[in-house]
Structure formats: C-alpha cells, structure tokens
Design a protein around this motif. Structure first.
Motif, PDB file in Angstrom:
ATOM      1  N   ALA A 173       0.824  -1.208   0.000  1.00 10.92           N
ATOM      2  CA  ALA A 173       0.000   0.000   0.000  1.00 10.92           C
ATOM      3  C   ALA A 173       0.858   1.258   0.000  1.00 10.92           C
ATOM      4  CB  ALA A 173      -0.926  -0.006   1.213  1.00 10.92           C
ATOM      5  N   VAL A 174       1.924   1.263   0.795  1.00 11.05           N
ATOM      6  CA  VAL A 174       2.779   2.451   0.880  1.00 11.05           C
ATOM      7  C   VAL A 174       3.590   2.633  -0.399  1.00 11.05           C
ATOM      8  CG1 VAL A 174       4.674   3.551   2.118  1.00 11.05           C
ATOM      9  CG2 VAL A 174       2.889   2.356   3.388  1.00 11.05           C
ATOM     10  N   LEU A 175       4.296   1.583  -0.835  1.00  2.00           N
ATOM     11  CA  LEU A 175       5.111   1.707  -2.040  1.00  2.00           C
ATOM     12  C   LEU A 175       4.251   1.816  -3.292  1.00  2.00           C
ATOM     13  CD1 LEU A 175       8.181  -0.632  -1.419  1.00  2.00           C
ATOM     14  CD2 LEU A 175       7.994   1.842  -1.143  1.00  2.00           C
ATOM     15  N   GLY A 176       3.002   1.426  -3.205  1.00  2.00           N
ATOM     16  CA  GLY A 176       2.091   1.589  -4.328  1.00  2.00           C
ATOM     17  C   GLY A 176       1.719   3.037  -4.573  1.00  2.00           C
ATOM     18  N   GLN A 177       2.114   3.927  -3.665  1.00  2.00           N
ATOM     19  CA  GLN A 177       1.865   5.365  -3.808  1.00  2.00           C
ATOM     20  C   GLN A 177       3.178   6.134  -3.951  1.00  2.00           C
ATOM     21  OE1 GLN A 177      -1.181   6.657  -4.134  1.00  2.00           O
ATOM     22  NE2 GLN A 177      -2.033   4.593  -3.973  1.00  2.00           N
ATOM     23  N   LEU A 178       4.166   5.516  -4.562  1.00  8.35           N
ATOM     24  CA  LEU A 178       5.477   6.151  -4.698  1.00  8.35           C
ATOM     25  C   LEU A 178       5.414   7.480  -5.443  1.00  8.35           C
ATOM     26  CD1 LEU A 178       8.376   3.613  -5.413  1.00  8.35           C
ATOM     27  CD2 LEU A 178       8.260   5.374  -3.650  1.00  8.35           C
ATOM     28  N   GLY A 179       4.456   7.614  -6.333  1.00  7.92           N
ATOM     29  CA  GLY A 179       4.336   8.869  -7.048  1.00  7.92           C
ATOM     30  C   GLY A 179       4.083  10.049  -6.124  1.00  7.92           C
ATOM     31  N   PHE A 180       3.517   9.756  -4.957  1.00  6.95           N
ATOM     32  CA  PHE A 180       3.217  10.811  -3.993  1.00  6.95           C
ATOM     33  C   PHE A 180       4.242  10.895  -2.869  1.00  6.95           C
ATOM     34  CE2 PHE A 180      -0.833   9.513  -5.862  1.00  6.95           C
ATOM     35  CZ  PHE A 180      -1.311  10.719  -6.330  1.00  6.95           C
ATOM     36  N   ASN A 181       4.867   9.775  -2.537  1.00  4.21           N
ATOM     37  CA  ASN A 181       5.805   9.795  -1.395  1.00  4.21           C
ATOM     38  C   ASN A 181       7.248   9.543  -1.811  1.00  4.21           C
ATOM     39  OD1 ASN A 181       6.053   6.947  -1.669  1.00  4.21           O
ATOM     40  ND2 ASN A 181       4.344   6.595  -0.270  1.00  4.21           N
ATOM     41  N   ILE A 182       7.581   9.891  -3.058  1.00  2.00           N
ATOM     42  CA  ILE A 182       8.926   9.606  -3.554  1.00  2.00           C
ATOM     43  C   ILE A 182       9.988  10.346  -2.751  1.00  2.00           C
ATOM     44  CG2 ILE A 182       8.884  11.460  -5.299  1.00  2.00           C
ATOM     45  CD1 ILE A 182      10.487   7.979  -5.726  1.00  2.00           C
ATOM     46  N   LEU A 183       9.719  11.586  -2.363  1.00  2.00           N
ATOM     47  CA  LEU A 183      10.741  12.351  -1.647  1.00  2.00           C
ATOM     48  C   LEU A 183      11.019  11.743  -0.276  1.00  2.00           C
ATOM     49  CD1 LEU A 183      12.688  14.685  -1.510  1.00  2.00           C
ATOM     50  CD2 LEU A 183      10.819  16.156  -0.725  1.00  2.00           C
ATOM     51  N   SER A 184       9.986  11.342   0.441  1.00  2.00           N
ATOM     52  CA  SER A 184      10.203  10.736   1.758  1.00  2.00           C
ATOM     53  C   SER A 184      10.931   9.406   1.629  1.00  2.00           C
ATOM     54  CB  SER A 184       8.866  10.537   2.485  1.00  2.00           C
ATOM     55  OG  SER A 184       7.999   9.700   1.750  1.00  2.00           O
ATOM     56  N   THR A 185      10.677   8.677   0.539  1.00  2.00           N
ATOM     57  CA  THR A 185      11.385   7.413   0.318  1.00  2.00           C
ATOM     58  C   THR A 185      12.863   7.654   0.047  1.00  2.00           C
ATOM     59  OG1 THR A 185       9.371   6.404  -0.571  1.00  2.00           O
ATOM     60  CG2 THR A 185      11.463   5.323  -1.093  1.00  2.00           C
ATOM     61  N   LEU A 186      13.165   8.643  -0.789  1.00  2.00           N
ATOM     62  CA  LEU A 186      14.557   8.971  -1.067  1.00  2.00           C
ATOM     63  C   LEU A 186      15.265   9.451   0.200  1.00  2.00           C
ATOM     64  CD1 LEU A 186      14.116  10.836  -4.484  1.00  2.00           C
ATOM     65  CD2 LEU A 186      15.123   8.575  -4.146  1.00  2.00           C
ATOM     66  N   LYS A 187      14.582  10.256   0.987  1.00  2.00           N
ATOM     67  CA  LYS A 187      15.187  10.756   2.224  1.00  2.00           C
ATOM     68  C   LYS A 187      15.436   9.619   3.207  1.00  2.00           C
ATOM     69  CE  LYS A 187      15.956  14.412   3.354  1.00  2.00           C
ATOM     70  NZ  LYS A 187      17.238  15.180   3.258  1.00  2.00           N
ATOM     71  N   LEU A 188      14.523   8.682   3.303  1.00  2.00           N
ATOM     72  CA  LEU A 188      14.709   7.548   4.199  1.00  2.00           C
ATOM     73  C   LEU A 188      15.947   6.753   3.812  1.00  2.00           C
ATOM     74  CD1 LEU A 188      13.582   5.798   6.539  1.00  2.00           C
ATOM     75  CD2 LEU A 188      12.269   4.537   4.821  1.00  2.00           C
ATOM     76  N   ASN A 189      16.190   6.651   2.512  1.00  2.00           N
ATOM     77  CA  ASN A 189      17.341   5.899   2.029  1.00  2.00           C
ATOM     78  C   ASN A 189      18.658   6.635   2.230  1.00  2.00           C
ATOM     79  OD1 ASN A 189      16.909   3.209   0.592  1.00  2.00           O
ATOM     80  ND2 ASN A 189      15.178   4.402  -0.162  1.00  2.00           N
ATOM     81  N   GLY A 190      18.606   7.960   2.370  1.00  2.00           N
ATOM     82  CA  GLY A 190      19.841   8.698   2.581  1.00  2.00           C
ATOM     83  C   GLY A 190      20.169   9.642   1.452  1.00  2.00           C
ATOM     84  N   PHE A 191      19.228  10.531   1.133  1.00  2.00           N
ATOM     85  CA  PHE A 191      19.463  11.605   0.169  1.00  2.00           C
ATOM     86  C   PHE A 191      19.714  12.874   0.958  1.00  2.00           C
ATOM     87  CE2 PHE A 191      17.300  15.264  -1.832  1.00  2.00           C
ATOM     88  CZ  PHE A 191      18.193  15.488  -2.863  1.00  2.00           C
ATOM     89  N   GLU A 192      20.844  13.564   0.703  1.00  4.33           N
ATOM     90  CA  GLU A 192      21.270  14.671   1.556  1.00  4.33           C
ATOM     91  C   GLU A 192      21.201  16.049   0.893  1.00  4.33           C
ATOM     92  OE1 GLU A 192      22.059  14.087   4.734  1.00  4.33           O
ATOM     93  OE2 GLU A 192      21.677  11.962   4.402  1.00  4.33           O
ATOM     94  N   ASN A 193      21.260  16.121  -0.432  1.00  8.74           N
ATOM     95  CA  ASN A 193      21.437  17.396  -1.126  1.00  8.74           C
ATOM     96  C   ASN A 193      20.102  18.110  -1.351  1.00  8.74           C
ATOM     97  OD1 ASN A 193      22.473  19.531  -2.524  1.00  8.74           O
ATOM     98  ND2 ASN A 193      23.074  18.352  -4.333  1.00  8.74           N
TER      99      ASN A 193
END
Length: 306
Positions: A173-193
């Motif tokens: 359900a969560v990853l099925g909405q990646l179009g909306f939560n892509i930034l939070s997913t990238l940040k969780l993985n370790g995006f810093e810039n």
C-alpha cells in the motif's frame, strides 16, 4: 510507466531508445561514439536513468554511455505478470547486453545495480573491462554475504521499514503510492542534497510511479528482500578469477543510511584487494545526486588512467 519524452526542464535531454530483447519494452539511453568503449550505468531503487544525468555528458565525449532502466522503473515497461526478483533483473540485463552485443564494458553501479551488474559479470566476465561501485554492493560468491546483509539490515532505516511494513501487511500500500511519497522514500534511504529539490526534480523521480500498477517493480525489490526471494548470482571458478583481474574503483558516500560502508566495502575489497576506495564525507546513499561533479570526475579520471 513513464512513456513521455519529457526532459524535466532540460535536465534529461537524451534521446530515448527501446528494445524488447528482455521480453518487455526496455528503455535505455545510448550516447557517445559507437566505436567508443562502453560504459554501462545501472541504477537501483527507486530511481532510473535520470540518476546519471550529470555523468552521461561527461563520459559520452569519449565513450559510448548506455543507461538502461530496469523492468518496472523509469521509462521501461512494468509487466504485471512478471516477478521482480534480483535474478529476473540479471536475466533481463543479460538479454539486453547480448542483444546489443556489448563488450569491453565498464560497469558503473549504484544500489541494487551492484548485484545486477555483478550477476552479469559472473555470467559474462569476458565482456567486462572495469568495475566501478558507487554506493553499490558487489556480491560475488562471498561466504559471509548473508551475514553482512543481515547486519546492515539491523541498522538501516530503509530495511527496517521494509521488514516492519511487510510484517504489518502495509508494504504494497505504501510503495504503491510512490508517485506521492517519492521524496520521503529517497530521504529515508539517505538523500542529503536538499538544495537541488525543485518541482522538476520531484517530477522526474515521481513520474514513473503514476499509479499503483506502475509501482510493481519498486514493490518487488523491497518484497524480495523481506521474503528472501532474491537470489545472488554465484560465479564459477573461472569467472571468479577473471573478474579479480579487472581494474576496479569503489566510491562511497559515508552518510549512506541504507548501505553501510562497514558492511559492504569489505565485499568489494575481498574481490579487488588492490583497488582504490574513495569515501566521501557528508555524501549520502545517492552519491550521484549529493556530489554529482565530484563523482563524475572520479569516474572519468579512473577510466582514463586505467
């Protein structure tokens, strides 16, 4: 699936190419001289070829730079009747490389592009010229691989979330909405810039995940980890020996919260004990986003010198 030819504000001006060799419509960038050495750039989760947009113009001046989007990512098709385990992505890449008859390949790998690229190397070591890991695991039959993966997962917020979400039944359900939560997913993985975040940048990474059906690939990669469905390629003795002779470079953003250097750089060193390892302080998991010019310069210099 993102089928548009959008350049996202001119940040991705590369002509699209497609092949059905892997059994689905696979998108790839193909820039630079056809007689130049091949640089094959492999992305991971949940990105696509856009990740390499700064590297492509630098290397394509002298090399043929090829950047495929894995099945279920970017502008490639997202079949609903296929499995998305590691071994499937290796199969797809193998068919892609054989169809284009690519040789003398410099692998540039990020995130799960590492296991996919090393899977190709295990099957076709003679086609590989150099190996470059940029925050990418390089599994190659090491006996302690599983222990390192589990040790990393115990401290990684991303892998902890995957296990918890799968246990609770909320992963799809969560990853099925990646179009909306892509930034939070990238940040969780370790995006810093954070300085590069704008509407065009967010659109580039969210566009491939417009609806839940488009997210099957991203779900599959996470689900495969949670269920143990991914199968790492194990090289035979000849492939193992052949790859160890290749020039290799590891570039690692030290602020990576997804793949800890202490867990995965030893995997690289075990295969390439004489290779250079460059650690970048303050750079996160997405080193191509956090320090694009530095990473591009390091890769360009290494290819030229080797």
């Amino acid at each position: 699936m993102n089928t548009s030819d959008a350049t996202f504000g001119g940040t991705f001006p590369f002509a699209p190419h497609y092949t059905h060799a892997p059994g689905f419509r696979m998108h790839y960038v193909d820039e630079g001289p056809r007689d130049g050495g091949v640089v094959l750039c492999l992305h991971g989760e949940p990105t696509w070829g856009y990740l390499f947009r700064h590297l492509i113009p630098v290397l394509s001046q002298t090399h043929r730079v090829i950047v495929p989007d894995h099945m279920g990512f970017g502008r490639s098709e997202t079949p609903q009747d296929r499995s998305y385990w590691l071994q499937d992505h290796i199969d797809n890449l193998e068919r892609f490389v054989l169809a284009l008859d690519l040789n003398e390949i410099t692998l540039v790998m990020h995130d799960f592009g590492g296991p996919v690229g090393m899977g190709l190397a295990a099957r076709h070591p003679g086609r590989i010229r150099r190996v470059i890991s940029a925050n990418a695991p390089t599994p190659f039959g090491q006996a302690d691989l599983l222990d390192r993966v589990l040790a990393n997962a115990s401290t990684s917020p991303w892998f902890q979330w995957i296990m918890q979400a799968d246990a609770k039944g909320s992963l799809e359900a969560v990853l099925g909405q990646l179009g909306f939560n892509i930034l939070s997913t990238l940040k969780l993985n370790g995006f810093e810039n954070n300085a590069i975040i704008n509407d065009g940048w967010i659109s580039a990474y969210s566009a491939p995940f417009a609806d839940p059906a488009d997210c099957v690939g991203a779900i599959g990669w996470a689900k495969g980890f949670a269920t143990g469905a991914h199968s790492f390629e194990t090289p035979d003795a000849a492939a193992n020996q052949a790859i160890r002779t290749k020039p290799a470079l590891a570039i690692w953003g030290d602020a990576d919260r997804t793949l800890g250097a202490e867990h995965f750089l030893p995997l690289f060193a075990a295969i390439f004990p004489a290779a250079q390892t460059i650690r970048l302080p303050g750079v996160g998991h997405y080193c191509f986003e956090d320090a694009p010019n530095t990473v591009a310069s390091l890769i360009s210099d290494f290819i030229r010198q080797s």
